[in-house]
Design a protein around this motif. Structure first.
Motif, PDB file in Angstrom:
ATOM      1  N   MET A 149       2.461  40.455 -13.299  1.00  0.00           N
ATOM      2  CA  MET A 149       3.778  40.206 -13.146  1.00  0.00           C
ATOM      3  C   MET A 149       4.252  38.956 -14.207  1.00  0.00           C
ATOM      4  N   ASP A 150       5.593  38.887 -14.349  1.00  0.00           N
ATOM      5  CA  ASP A 150       6.041  37.777 -15.019  1.00  0.00           C
ATOM      6  C   ASP A 150       5.678  36.549 -14.157  1.00  0.00           C
ATOM      7  N   GLU A 151       5.198  35.479 -14.928  1.00  0.00           N
ATOM      8  CA  GLU A 151       4.773  34.288 -14.141  1.00  0.00           C
ATOM      9  C   GLU A 151       5.683  33.726 -13.073  1.00  0.00           C
ATOM     10  N   PHE A 152       5.256  33.668 -11.844  1.00  0.00           N
ATOM     11  CA  PHE A 152       6.006  33.480 -10.615  1.00  0.00           C
ATOM     12  C   PHE A 152       7.391  34.270 -10.787  1.00  0.00           C
ATOM     13  N   ALA A 153       7.246  35.377 -11.036  1.00  0.00           N
ATOM     14  CA  ALA A 153       8.463  36.478 -10.967  1.00  0.00           C
ATOM     15  C   ALA A 153       9.401  35.989 -11.862  1.00  0.00           C
ATOM     16  N   MET A 154       9.443  34.892 -12.899  1.00  0.00           N
ATOM     17  CA  MET A 154      10.488  34.707 -13.773  1.00  0.00           C
ATOM     18  C   MET A 154      10.587  35.418 -14.985  1.00  0.00           C
ATOM     19  N   GLY A 155      11.082  36.558 -14.951  1.00  0.00           N
ATOM     20  CA  GLY A 155      11.037  37.316 -16.338  1.00  0.00           C
ATOM     21  C   GLY A 155      11.425  38.533 -16.128  1.00  0.00           C
ATOM     22  N   SER A 156      12.146  39.266 -17.042  1.00  0.00           N
ATOM     23  CA  SER A 156      12.551  40.515 -17.091  1.00  0.00           C
ATOM     24  C   SER A 156      11.752  41.802 -17.845  1.00  0.00           C
ATOM     25  N   SER A 157      10.724  41.325 -18.284  1.00  0.00           N
ATOM     26  CA  SER A 157      10.001  42.271 -19.118  1.00  0.00           C
ATOM     27  C   SER A 157       8.579  42.048 -19.180  1.00  0.00           C
ATOM     28  N   ASN A 158       7.968  41.124 -18.336  1.00  0.00           N
ATOM     29  CA  ASN A 158       6.581  41.265 -17.897  1.00  0.00           C
ATOM     30  C   ASN A 158       5.876  40.373 -19.004  1.00  0.00           C
ATOM     31  N   ASN A 179       4.596  49.567 -21.328  1.00  0.00           N
ATOM     32  CA  ASN A 179       4.925  50.676 -20.565  1.00  0.00           C
ATOM     33  C   ASN A 179       4.394  51.779 -20.845  1.00  0.00           C
ATOM     34  N   PRO A 180       4.029  52.667 -19.711  1.00  0.00           N
ATOM     35  CA  PRO A 180       3.182  54.093 -20.096  1.00  0.00           C
ATOM     36  C   PRO A 180       3.987  54.908 -20.883  1.00  0.00           C
ATOM     37  N   TRP A 181       5.258  54.802 -21.181  1.00  0.00           N
ATOM     38  CA  TRP A 181       6.179  55.652 -21.588  1.00  0.00           C
ATOM     39  C   TRP A 181       6.157  55.457 -23.345  1.00  0.00           C
ATOM     40  N   ASP A 182       5.646  54.320 -23.587  1.00  0.00           N
ATOM     41  CA  ASP A 182       5.808  53.826 -24.805  1.00  0.00           C
ATOM     42  C   ASP A 182       5.082  52.523 -24.746  1.00  0.00           C
ATOM     43  N   GLU A 183       3.799  52.440 -25.127  1.00  0.00           N
ATOM     44  CA  GLU A 183       3.038  51.263 -25.113  1.00  0.00           C
ATOM     45  C   GLU A 183       3.404  50.125 -25.993  1.00  0.00           C
ATOM     46  N   SER A 184       4.179  50.370 -27.035  1.00  0.00           N
ATOM     47  CA  SER A 184       4.726  49.073 -27.436  1.00  0.00           C
ATOM     48  C   SER A 184       5.829  48.525 -27.045  1.00  0.00           C
ATOM     49  N   ARG A 185       6.534  49.062 -25.679  1.00  0.00           N
ATOM     50  CA  ARG A 185       7.604  48.460 -25.084  1.00  0.00           C
ATOM     51  C   ARG A 185       7.120  47.830 -24.027  1.00  0.00           C
ATOM     52  N   VAL A 186       8.088  47.038 -23.194  1.00  0.00           N
ATOM     53  CA  VAL A 186       7.881  46.568 -22.024  1.00  0.00           C
ATOM     54  C   VAL A 186       8.311  47.407 -20.803  1.00  0.00           C
ATOM     55  N   PRO A 187       7.552  46.986 -19.611  1.00  0.00           N
ATOM     56  CA  PRO A 187       7.837  48.083 -18.598  1.00  0.00           C
ATOM     57  C   PRO A 187       9.117  47.372 -17.664  1.00  0.00           C
ATOM     58  N   PRO A 244      17.449  51.333 -21.974  1.00  0.00           N
ATOM     59  CA  PRO A 244      16.007  51.850 -21.841  1.00  0.00           C
ATOM     60  C   PRO A 244      14.951  50.666 -22.298  1.00  0.00           C
ATOM     61  N   ALA A 245      13.864  50.791 -22.022  1.00  0.00           N
ATOM     62  CA  ALA A 245      12.859  50.059 -22.303  1.00  0.00           C
ATOM     63  C   ALA A 245      12.840  49.290 -23.642  1.00  0.00           C
ATOM     64  N   PHE A 246      12.920  48.011 -23.984  1.00  0.00           N
ATOM     65  CA  PHE A 246      13.012  47.610 -25.268  1.00  0.00           C
ATOM     66  C   PHE A 246      11.508  47.052 -25.744  1.00  0.00           C
ATOM     67  N   GLY A 247      11.390  46.732 -26.954  1.00  0.00           N
ATOM     68  CA  GLY A 247      10.148  46.308 -27.561  1.00  0.00           C
ATOM     69  C   GLY A 247       9.661  45.141 -27.033  1.00  0.00           C
ATOM     70  N   ILE A 248       8.312  45.121 -27.107  1.00  0.00           N
ATOM     71  CA  ILE A 248       7.356  43.824 -26.732  1.00  0.00           C
ATOM     72  C   ILE A 248       7.890  42.996 -27.906  1.00  0.00           C
ATOM     73  N   GLY A 249       8.391  41.554 -27.388  1.00  0.00           N
ATOM     74  CA  GLY A 249       8.535  40.706 -28.225  1.00  0.00           C
ATOM     75  C   GLY A 249       9.996  40.567 -28.934  1.00  0.00           C
ATOM     76  N   GLU A 250      10.721  41.756 -28.574  1.00  0.00           N
ATOM     77  CA  GLU A 250      11.965  41.885 -29.220  1.00  0.00           C
ATOM     78  C   GLU A 250      13.108  40.617 -28.673  1.00  0.00           C
ATOM     79  N   LYS A 251      12.855  40.425 -27.140  1.00  0.00           N
ATOM     80  CA  LYS A 251      14.188  39.570 -26.909  1.00  0.00           C
ATOM     81  C   LYS A 251      13.481  38.146 -26.377  1.00  0.00           C
ATOM     82  N   VAL A 252      12.202  37.752 -26.722  1.00  0.00           N
ATOM     83  CA  VAL A 252      11.458  36.661 -26.178  1.00  0.00           C
ATOM     84  C   VAL A 252      12.184  35.549 -26.827  1.00  0.00           C
TER      85      VAL A 252
END
Lengths: 481, 96
Positions: free
Chosen positions: A118-127, A137-145, A401-409
């Motif tokens: 999970m996101d640390e202490f549930a603080m986040g929208s992208s894990n 994300n199982p639908w595209d592993e380069s994206r967040v769940p 839909p799901a965005f890329g890992i690292g895209e919005k950090v």
């Protein structure tokens, strides 16, 4: 198969709980670190639970969930099992007791497969804020769940578990459900006990379910819900039989489309899929009208005052003394506090604690905190007014839909806007549900239904009616089918 | 920028959080963006509005009788403590 179908197969003795449990444990093991959905896998405990369930079933006892494997978000305390909240602060914390949610689902006969990332202490929208690394994300592993219940979402979507628990403070069940093609419900504030659920923002936090169908959500939610004297905000109200209520007719249901949720910022493909779901509801006999909730666009800024304020207070308990991380060789007590917390918490948690400390500090309290509490009243009043003329409110769950890992950090505010459609229900304490209604470039999107307090049955039956006529909830990520 | 490095140092001290020197500037930036973002709350007219602290309007806090229920579980709880001795939690020397 859904959890309900697995439960029926178990009761018909077509399969044993131990066989099912081994099947899911093998899938978890095969998935390895590809999805990073689990923090802890409790294989031994799972097989013990399964043997007990099989004995119960053999004796002709047990209920619809007896022998069905599930996973718990690692925010729920599990006696004798690591409970980390995906934080370095609790990386070695073994809970001395079970959360009420865990206790109740164990009593219902479920098998515990493990604890999800999970996101640390549930603080986040992208894990992506987990100390144990991002979930994919199982639908595209380069994206967040999605987040913060991203591990639970990925696990269920990839078929590593039939269903999982989650928590939702600003959308943390519904947004990941939408991004991974699941049905996720956050019940009314007070419906499910918060005892043993590590606190983030106490006036907003609620536990709920991530599942493959409204029927599964109904079964798990019924098992989790109910009055608990150990949570002072638990509500003393009987729990309706959500499963029996699923067949309630949809004809004549008045659905209000939230005008503010269909403006700028909603990605076109998502908007089209959500509108398609609305057309389906019309064909099923619902009356659809447009409604306006003018204060609702202020829900994100309201939340980012209220939630950090409550979090700064709740997380003050982590002091490096009684439990949790302690820094090496502290010079004095101040050094022990600041370094244990500085080293134990990740950046997003620090950012929220500091935001909360700032809005509660002398000279700023009225301008930020009191102001946000007043706007929260306006938002709750908007919902109340809307429910005078409609039964349920409708809109998208997430803007894209799901965005890329690292895209919005890099920009917290951009990340926070993912929850623009989900936060309102938390501020007003309303039950809300997300269910899949389409694919955009191969990625799932979901619609959201929001109801008046304690209308979970209506949310579930409306979604069940939709799912009888559609098969979006049956779609599986191709790589995990 | 709404918040300076100095402000971040002050807030971090209040929150008992050590922030590394090289992180003060980035935190000043991201916290400023958040505070600027929530400033839009000022646009809402709230003169006659009561603040809302929790979502269960009209419900009162339930109280229970003040009697002993839980048993002594000190040993169990202290298994999670970083440092204990003779059933006590150890901390650095506070009084010289």
């Amino acid at each position: 198969m859904t959890a309900a179908e697995l439960g029926r197969a178990l009761r018909r003795r077509e399969v044993s709980s131990l066989e099912l449990t081994d099947h899911f444990l093998a899938r978890i093991e095969d998935s390895g670190t590809r999805l990073n959905a689990f923090v802890t896998v409790t294989a031994e405990r799972a097989r013990e639970d399964a043997r007990r369930a099989d004995a119960e079933i053999a004796a002709g006892q047990g209920g619809p969930l007896t022998g069905v494997p599930i996973a718990h978000k690692d925010i729920f305390c599990t006696a004798g099992i690591l409970t980390t909240c995906s934080s370095r602060m609790l990386a070695n914390f073994t809970s001395p007791y079970d959360a009420t949610v865990v206790e109740k689902l164990t009593a219902a006969g479920t098998v515990l497969l493990g604890k999800t990332n999970m996101d640390e202490f549930a603080m986040g929208s992208s894990n992506e804020t987990s100390y144990f690394g991002p979930v994919r994300n199982p639908w595209d592993e380069s994206r967040v769940p999605g987040g913060s219940s991203g591990g639970s979402a990925a696990a269920v979507a990839a078929g590593l578990a039939p269903a999982a628990t989650g928590t939702d403070t600003g959308g943390s069940i519904r947004q990941p459900a939408a991004l991974t093609g699941l049905t996720g419900i956050k019940p009314t504030y007070g419906r499910v006990s918060r005892y043993g659920m590590i606190a983030f923002a106490s006036s907003l936090d609620q536990a709920g379910v991530l599942a493959r169908s409204a029927e599964d959500a109904a079964l798990l939610l019924a098992a989790m819900s109910g009055f608990d004297p150990r949570d002072s905000t638990s509500v003393e109200q009987p729990v309706p039989d959500y499963h029996a209520g699923l067949e309630a007719p949809l004809a004549g249901l008045r659905i209000g489309v939230i005008r503010e949720f269909f403006g700028e910022g909603l990605e076109a493909g998502t908007g089209a899929a959500v509108t398609g779901a609305l057309d389906q509801f019309k064909r099923l006999g619902a009356e659809v009208v447009e409604v306006s909730l003018p204060a609702l666009p202020l829900s994100v800024p309201t939340y980012y005052v209220v939630a950090p304020a409550e979090c700064s207070s709740n997380l003050s308990r982590f002091d490096g003394i009684r439990f949790g991380y302690r820094c090496e060789s502290p010079r004095d007590l101040y050094d022990l506090y600041t370094r244990s917390r500085g080293e134990g918490f990740g950046d997003e948690v620090k950012r929220r604690i500091m935001t909360g400390t700032y809005v509660l500090s002398a000279g700023y309290y009225d301008a930020y905190y009191l102001k946000a509490q007043k706007v929260r009243s306006l938002i709750a009043a908007d919902f109340q007014r809307a429910f005078e003329s409609v039964d349920l409110l409708f809109g998208p769950t997430a803007p894209t839909p799901a965005f890329g890992i690292g895209e919005k950090v890099d920009d917290p505010v951009t990340m926070y806007l993912n929850d623009i459609y989900t936060i309102g229900a938390n501020l007003a304490g309303l039950p809300a549900l997300s269910a899949p209604c389409g694919l955009v470039d191969g990625l799932p999107v979901g619609f959201q239904l929001i109801g008046p307090q304690f209308s979970e049955s209506r949310l579930l039956s409306a979604t069940h009616a939709y799912q009888r006529e559609t098969d979006w909830h049956r779609r599986l990520p191709p790589a995990w089918a | 920028m709404t918040l300076t490095r100095h402000d971040v140092e002050h807030i971090a001290r209040l929150a008992r959080l050590q922030i590394r020197e090289d992180q003060l500037e980035p935190f000043a930036g991201s916290l400023s963006r958040i505070i600027d973002f929530v400033e839009q709350l000022g646009s809402a007219a709230t003169d006659q509005v009561e603040p809302m602290a929790h979502p269960l309007q009209g419900m009162v806090q339930r109280l229970r009788e003040d009697r002993v229920e839980a048993s002594d579980q000190r040993d169990l709880f202290q298994q999670n403590a970083p440092e204990t001795a003779a059933g006590l939690y150890l901390v650095p020397r506070v009084i010289e």
